[in-house]
Design a protein around this motif. Structure first.
Motif, mmCIF file in Angstrom:
data_model
loop_
_atom_site.group_PDB
_atom_site.id
_atom_site.type_symbol
_atom_site.label_atom_id
_atom_site.label_comp_id
_atom_site.label_asym_id
_atom_site.label_seq_id
_atom_site.Cartn_x
_atom_site.Cartn_y
_atom_site.Cartn_z
ATOM 1 N N ILE A 37 0.822 -1.192 0.000
ATOM 2 C CA ILE A 37 0.000 0.000 0.000
ATOM 3 C C ILE A 37 0.865 1.255 0.000
ATOM 4 O O ILE A 37 1.966 1.281 0.527
ATOM 5 C CB ILE A 37 -0.978 0.029 1.200
ATOM 6 C CG1 ILE A 37 -0.221 -0.005 2.530
ATOM 7 C CG2 ILE A 37 -1.947 -1.133 1.122
ATOM 8 C CD1 ILE A 37 -1.133 0.133 3.736
ATOM 9 N N GLN A 38 0.358 2.274 -0.655
ATOM 10 C CA GLN A 38 0.915 3.629 -0.669
ATOM 11 C C GLN A 38 2.375 3.691 -1.090
ATOM 12 O O GLN A 38 3.152 4.490 -0.565
ATOM 13 C CB GLN A 38 0.729 4.296 0.698
ATOM 14 C CG GLN A 38 -0.714 4.606 1.015
ATOM 15 C CD GLN A 38 -0.862 5.532 2.193
ATOM 16 O OE1 GLN A 38 -0.010 5.601 3.077
ATOM 17 N NE2 GLN A 38 -1.955 6.278 2.222
ATOM 18 N N ALA A 39 2.749 2.867 -2.061
ATOM 19 C CA ALA A 39 4.096 2.976 -2.633
ATOM 20 C C ALA A 39 4.076 3.967 -3.795
ATOM 21 O O ALA A 39 3.067 4.106 -4.502
ATOM 22 C CB ALA A 39 4.580 1.623 -3.110
ATOM 23 N N ARG A 40 5.182 4.628 -4.009
ATOM 24 C CA ARG A 40 5.366 5.514 -5.149
ATOM 25 C C ARG A 40 6.627 5.061 -5.877
ATOM 26 O O ARG A 40 7.669 4.851 -5.247
ATOM 27 C CB ARG A 40 5.536 6.968 -4.708
ATOM 28 C CG ARG A 40 4.396 7.483 -3.826
ATOM 29 C CD ARG A 40 3.104 7.678 -4.624
ATOM 30 N NE ARG A 40 2.033 8.201 -3.781
ATOM 31 C CZ ARG A 40 1.113 7.437 -3.191
ATOM 32 N NH1 ARG A 40 1.164 6.126 -3.302
ATOM 33 N NH2 ARG A 40 0.152 7.982 -2.463
ATOM 34 N N ALA A 41 6.541 4.888 -7.187
ATOM 35 C CA ALA A 41 7.700 4.460 -7.975
ATOM 36 C C ALA A 41 7.780 5.300 -9.238
ATOM 37 O O ALA A 41 6.767 5.517 -9.914
ATOM 38 C CB ALA A 41 7.600 2.979 -8.323
ATOM 39 N N ARG A 42 8.978 5.758 -9.557
ATOM 40 C CA ARG A 42 9.206 6.604 -10.724
ATOM 41 C C ARG A 42 10.445 6.132 -11.474
ATOM 42 O O ARG A 42 11.461 5.792 -10.867
ATOM 43 C CB ARG A 42 9.433 8.066 -10.297
ATOM 44 C CG ARG A 42 8.265 8.714 -9.563
ATOM 45 C CD ARG A 42 7.125 9.037 -10.525
ATOM 46 N NE ARG A 42 6.067 9.792 -9.852
ATOM 47 C CZ ARG A 42 5.026 9.236 -9.241
ATOM 48 N NH1 ARG A 42 4.921 7.920 -9.198
ATOM 49 N NH2 ARG A 42 4.090 9.988 -8.686
ATOM 50 N N GLY A 43 10.347 6.124 -12.813
ATOM 51 C CA GLY A 43 11.524 5.900 -13.639
ATOM 52 C C GLY A 43 11.879 4.466 -13.921
ATOM 53 O O GLY A 43 12.875 4.195 -14.601
ATOM 54 N N TYR A 44 11.089 3.496 -13.456
ATOM 55 C CA TYR A 44 11.422 2.079 -13.607
ATOM 56 C C TYR A 44 10.835 1.501 -14.901
ATOM 57 O O TYR A 44 9.871 2.011 -15.459
ATOM 58 C CB TYR A 44 10.871 1.280 -12.425
ATOM 59 C CG TYR A 44 11.562 1.545 -11.113
ATOM 60 C CD1 TYR A 44 12.667 0.802 -10.727
ATOM 61 C CD2 TYR A 44 11.110 2.548 -10.259
ATOM 62 C CE1 TYR A 44 13.294 1.037 -9.512
ATOM 63 C CE2 TYR A 44 11.737 2.803 -9.050
ATOM 64 C CZ TYR A 44 12.835 2.039 -8.679
ATOM 65 O OH TYR A 44 13.461 2.282 -7.482
ATOM 66 N N LYS A 45 11.398 0.382 -15.332
ATOM 67 C CA LYS A 45 10.786 -0.372 -16.427
ATOM 68 C C LYS A 45 9.515 -1.048 -15.933
ATOM 69 O O LYS A 45 8.500 -1.103 -16.634
ATOM 70 C CB LYS A 45 11.786 -1.417 -16.961
ATOM 71 C CG LYS A 45 11.347 -2.125 -18.248
ATOM 72 C CD LYS A 45 11.385 -1.170 -19.427
ATOM 73 C CE LYS A 45 11.204 -1.870 -20.765
ATOM 74 N NZ LYS A 45 12.424 -2.572 -21.200
ATOM 75 N N VAL A 46 9.568 -1.583 -14.710
ATOM 76 C CA VAL A 46 8.401 -2.212 -14.085
ATOM 77 C C VAL A 46 8.270 -1.668 -12.666
ATOM 78 O O VAL A 46 9.251 -1.630 -11.919
ATOM 79 C CB VAL A 46 8.537 -3.747 -14.049
ATOM 80 C CG1 VAL A 46 7.323 -4.378 -13.366
ATOM 81 C CG2 VAL A 46 8.699 -4.310 -15.459
ATOM 82 N N GLY A 47 7.070 -1.244 -12.307
ATOM 83 C CA GLY A 47 6.852 -0.731 -10.960
ATOM 84 C C GLY A 47 6.734 -1.843 -9.936
ATOM 85 O O GLY A 47 7.520 -1.940 -8.994
ATOM 86 N N ILE A 48 5.740 -2.716 -10.109
ATOM 87 C CA ILE A 48 5.531 -3.875 -9.225
ATOM 88 C C ILE A 48 5.433 -5.116 -10.086
ATOM 89 O O ILE A 48 4.628 -5.178 -11.020
ATOM 90 C CB ILE A 48 4.256 -3.720 -8.375
ATOM 91 C CG1 ILE A 48 4.381 -2.526 -7.425
ATOM 92 C CG2 ILE A 48 3.985 -4.990 -7.577
ATOM 93 C CD1 ILE A 48 3.129 -2.250 -6.612
ATOM 94 N N LEU A 49 6.260 -6.114 -9.779
ATOM 95 C CA LEU A 49 6.264 -7.394 -10.486
ATOM 96 C C LEU A 49 5.988 -8.490 -9.466
ATOM 97 O O LEU A 49 6.740 -8.661 -8.502
ATOM 98 C CB LEU A 49 7.614 -7.633 -11.161
ATOM 99 C CG LEU A 49 7.865 -9.014 -11.773
ATOM 100 C CD1 LEU A 49 6.883 -9.308 -12.891
ATOM 101 C CD2 LEU A 49 9.301 -9.117 -12.282
ATOM 102 N N ALA A 50 4.896 -9.231 -9.654
ATOM 103 C CA ALA A 50 4.543 -10.325 -8.741
ATOM 104 C C ALA A 50 4.398 -11.618 -9.522
ATOM 105 O O ALA A 50 3.788 -11.631 -10.600
ATOM 106 C CB ALA A 50 3.259 -10.018 -7.994
ATOM 107 N N ARG A 51 4.945 -12.709 -8.967
ATOM 108 C CA ARG A 51 4.851 -14.023 -9.597
ATOM 109 C C ARG A 51 4.397 -15.054 -8.572
ATOM 110 O O ARG A 51 4.958 -15.157 -7.481
ATOM 111 C CB ARG A 51 6.209 -14.466 -10.153
ATOM 112 C CG ARG A 51 6.731 -13.627 -11.309
ATOM 113 C CD ARG A 51 7.990 -14.257 -11.894
ATOM 114 N NE ARG A 51 8.582 -13.437 -12.930
ATOM 115 C CZ ARG A 51 8.207 -13.456 -14.208
ATOM 116 N NH1 ARG A 51 7.225 -14.255 -14.578
ATOM 117 N NH2 ARG A 51 8.807 -12.683 -15.099
ATOM 118 N N GLY A 52 3.357 -15.794 -8.944
ATOM 119 C CA GLY A 52 2.942 -16.935 -8.152
ATOM 120 C C GLY A 52 2.377 -16.594 -6.789
ATOM 121 O O GLY A 52 2.369 -17.445 -5.894
ATOM 122 N N THR A 53 1.883 -15.404 -6.617
ATOM 123 C CA THR A 53 1.357 -14.982 -5.321
ATOM 124 C C THR A 53 -0.136 -15.303 -5.241
ATOM 125 O O THR A 53 -0.876 -15.153 -6.224
ATOM 126 C CB THR A 53 1.573 -13.473 -5.125
ATOM 127 O OG1 THR A 53 2.950 -13.162 -5.338
ATOM 128 C CG2 THR A 53 1.170 -13.037 -3.728
#
Length: 580
Positions: A37-53
């Motif tokens: 919750i309430q994360a801020r991300a700038r400048g990335y290729k991928v902001g949040i990457l989730a696998r198998g969750t």
């Protein structure tokens, strides 16, 4: 940041992660009951990457302004370089495009009240099922707002997913280049898409059965419910749903090329929709057993078009396994008002139109979806520059006509307020030096500007500009002068060009940029600097160019089809343009 484990909540409390286009901000590996919750991300290729969750919650995260590619389409014509292809993702090919959120093999959970604007893609789901996606803003991206691949039983409701678009220049071309607000691909079935704003996309909804179905004739992206969405003002289709069986009900589709394009659809329900001011309301080729009922068709050029072609593509497996005749439609209870053509049918049998028309009514069908002032504007509100769609939140100068017009008329776009000119270079005259947002500013470059001019304005302390850097290259081909080397067209058969040019550049750093398809060589002072003679699809190449006087020579060959060749000089070193 890497998160592993069960029953974990990470509250970023608004903290910002700043990264690079080679990085992922937050990676979630497996686990269950994970909450971000309430994360801020700038400048990335991928902001949040989730696998198998399992049971993943992403809530109130701002993943805007992450990586997006430069676009090469111009005001006057597009570039094939910008066309997208999402047809394959068995090996995470979609990751090359980046995303604010990329979920692979995620089972259950909710994606609520997140923001992802001004990137390339918002939310991408891959083999991710049973998710609730609600109250998010995935808008103004240059690829997709939301994309599904082999993802089923997801619920996507009450989201703002607007202006995810490229390949559009108002008054010049409307291509979309396979961008979309919502993409549903490759065996993505049983999803609920309801009460969303899906306006001003390449497509509003772009649904395709997938390569598996095209090859084998089996499966499809079936039994999806697309209900009470606003799919207006797409550059191509409000809803494109092909090779599949779906339900399309109570949507608003205004001002598109096609309200619904349903090629090869079968047993599909198109019921209760509002089709207004489209070129075609509903168009279906090679469809069967479809129902078109209770819709309103208002001011569409052609309300309904149904047809089959005598020859189908020989490399498709689908027609070998399916009856692809255009047949057995039930068209009933629709309202038709001021359409040029109500029903156009060709090579179609079993057409039940006994109750085709209801008494005319100007009242639209029931509809409930979120709206914004921008979502209600027509397609002229779509402005796409080299970094994607403009969001109207900041001031901008943009050509009203061709960029070659003299004087050049520039629209002063942005929120309400006043502006003034703070500087100008290489300009003979300006039609005004101050005014209000929404004005048109006419610029006449000075004759001695040598293709290098700029005007800068100020709005509420923020400066913004428009200019041109186009050093004059004296091109000749077959003893005839060319104003520039910039060719884009489709023509069957062979086409080739050999051209030479001379140019003088003042001190500084410069780069040659060439866009070509099929085969091209570029020489600088008789030295081969770009060798792209191996046949290829449209691509971009760069070469360093020093200041001074130079001779250029370009050789181009296209055996058949699309011709694309552009040679230009830009400021700076090649590495400034080739970084990811």
């Amino acid at each position: 940041m890497v998160i592993r484990g069960d029953n974990i909540t990470v509250d970023f409390a608004g903290a910002t992660l700043q990264g690079t286009p080679a990085d992922t901000a937050i990676r979630i590996d497996g686990g269950k009951n994970v909450r971000i919750i309430q994360a801020r991300a700038r400048g990335y290729k991928v902001g949040i990457l989730a696998r198998g969750t399992r049971n993943l919650t992403l809530e109130d995260n701002d993943l805007s302004y992450n990586w997006k590619p430069r676009l090469f389409s111009l005001v006057e014509h597009e570039s094939l370089v910008d066309w997208l292809s999402f047809h394959h993702n068995e090996k995470d090919e979609w990751l090359r495009f980046g995303a604010a959120i990329y979920l692979a093999d995620v089972a259950g959970g909710k994606i609520v009240e997140n923001g992802a604007v001004q990137g390339m893609n918002g939310l991408l789901l891959v083999r991710s099922n049973g998710l609730s996606i609600r109250g998010n803003n995935f808008s103004f991206n240059s690829g997709l707002g939301v994309g599904l691949y082999r993802s089923s039983y997801d619920t996507i409701v009450h989201n703002w997913i607007d202006y995810n678009v490229r390949g559009y220049s108002h008054g010049f071309y409307s291509r979309g280049q396979d961008s979309a607000d919502l993409l549903i691909y490759e065996q993505s079935s049983h999803n609920v898409i309801a009460h969303n704003s899906l306006t001003h996309g390449g497509d509003g909804v772009f649904l395709w059965a997938g390569q598996t179905t095209m090859d084998s004739g089996t499966g499809g992206a079936n039994d999806n419910l697309i209900n009470e969405n606003d799919v207006s003002y797409a550059t191509a289709n409000g809803v494109e749903a092909t090779f599949s069986r779906n339900t399309i009900t109570n949507n608003r589709a205004w001002g598109n090329e096609y309200g619904v394009w349903g090629g090869y659809s079968f047993e599909t329900q198109i019921v209760g929709n509002d089709f207004t001011n489209n070129r075609f309301g509903v168009a279906i080729e090679h469809g069967r057993d479809n129902v078109i009922s209770g819709n309103r068709f208002l001011h569409d050029s052609v309300a309904i078009k149904l047809w089959a072609d005598s020859i189908e593509p020989s490399d498709w497996g689908y027609p070998k396994h399916h009856d692809t005749k255009s047949r057995d439609y039930r068209i009933s209870g629709n309202t038709f008002v001021d359409n040029h053509v109500v029903l156009e049918a060709r090579n179609t049998t079993g057409l039940d139109t006994l109750a085709a028309a209801s008494p005319p009514s100007l009242s639209p069908p029931h509809f409930s979806a979120p709206t914004t002032p921008l979502s209600l504007r027509d397609r002229s509100a779509i402005v796409v520059d080299e970094w994607g769609p403009y969001d109207w939140q900041s001031p901008k100068l943009w050509p009203v006509d061709s960029t070659r017009a003299v004087p050049l008329r520039l629209a002063v776009l942005g929120p309400p307020g006043t502006w003034r000119v703070v500087s100008q270079r290489g300009i003979a005259t300006l039609s005004k030096t101050s005014g209000r947002m929404g004005d048109t500013l006419a610029v006449t470059p000075a004759k001695d500007s040598t293709g290098d001019w700029e005007v800068m304005l100020e709005y509420k302390g923020q400066q913004f500009s428009y200019g041109r850097f186009e050093p004059p290259i004296r091109w000749t081909a077959d003893s005839k002068s060319l104003p520039r080397v910039d060719f884009f067209s489709y023509r069957p058969g062979h086409w080739s060009l050999q051209a030479t040019g001379t140019v003088t550049l003042s001190p500084g750093f410069y780069t040659l940029r060439a866009i070509s398809n099929n085969a091209m060589r570029l020489y600088l002072d008789d030295k081969l600097v770009i060798d792209a003679w191996t046949p290829h699809e449209s691509k971009v190449d760069y070469a360093e160019m020093p200041a001074g006087q130079h001779t250029l020579r370009v050789e181009y060959n296209q055996t058949d089809g699309w011709i694309e060749l552009r040679v230009e000089i830009i400021r700076g070193r090649p590495e400034q343009y080739t970084l990811p």
